[in-house]
Design a protein around this motif. Sequence first.
Motif, PDB file in Angstrom:
ATOM      1  N   ASP A   1       0.888  -1.152   0.000  1.00  0.00           N
ATOM      2  CA  ASP A   1       0.000   0.000   0.000  1.00  0.00           C
ATOM      3  C   ASP A   1       0.933   1.210   0.000  1.00  0.00           C
ATOM      4  OD1 ASP A   1      -1.849   1.979   0.480  1.00  0.00           O
ATOM      5  OD2 ASP A   1      -2.633   1.099   2.327  1.00  0.00           O
TER       6      ASP A   1
ATOM      7  N   PHE B   1       0.676   7.730   0.514  1.00  0.00           N
ATOM      8  CA  PHE B   1       0.020   8.778  -0.246  1.00  0.00           C
ATOM      9  C   PHE B   1       0.764  10.084  -0.038  1.00  0.00           C
ATOM     10  CE2 PHE B   1      -3.969   6.116   0.581  1.00  0.00           C
ATOM     11  CZ  PHE B   1      -3.715   5.336  -0.538  1.00  0.00           C
TER      12      PHE B   1
ATOM     13  N   GLN C   1      -3.113   5.786  -4.629  1.00  0.00           N
ATOM     14  CA  GLN C   1      -4.141   6.813  -4.543  1.00  0.00           C
ATOM     15  C   GLN C   1      -4.527   7.331  -5.927  1.00  0.00           C
ATOM     16  OE1 GLN C   1      -2.891  10.384  -2.539  1.00  0.00           O
ATOM     17  NE2 GLN C   1      -4.983  10.952  -2.039  1.00  0.00           N
ATOM     18  N   SER C   2      -3.543   7.463  -6.799  1.00  0.00           N
ATOM     19  CA  SER C   2      -3.787   8.054  -8.105  1.00  0.00           C
ATOM     20  C   SER C   2      -3.166   7.209  -9.207  1.00  0.00           C
ATOM     21  CB  SER C   2      -3.194   9.470  -8.160  1.00  0.00           C
ATOM     22  OG  SER C   2      -3.179   9.943  -9.489  1.00  0.00           O
TER      23      SER C   2
END
Length: 155
Positions: free
Chosen positions: A86, A89, A142-143
Amino acid sequence: EPRPGETLLDPFGGVGTIAVEAACRFEHLTCITSDKDARAEDAASMNCVDARKSGYLRLGSSVRSRHWDARRLKLDDASVDLVVSDLPFSNRCSLYFGPGQNADARETYQGGLAVIFLEIDRVLRPQNKGDGGAGRAVLLVQSRRLVLDAMASVP
């Protein structure tokens, strides 16, 4: 899904959730969680120990925690079969590693991701154990646009 005998790495492991859960779910898997934040790595280390002592690990699986920077993993080239992470961010963690601090945030995050992708590429096996497939990376981001831009900038 990981295969027996593979090595899984989470280079942004935080408290170790991904690596610990993988070692508790899949047999004969070597799991490594790493984080550059010492407090997160301490917590991950405790979680790894707890999983071992509590008997939660699946048959033949192991999990360990390391205090590593994702830009400079202390692993041999082509030594990992699977990267699962993960990604941090940009609002909580800077991924900019170049000179100066006045660059645009999107540009600096993209450049930081590019450096990390090169390091992930270095440690992933070009050929997996067993069926001969290539190493693989599963990344929560996130993007998607930032990731695609970062990948496009990698030579």
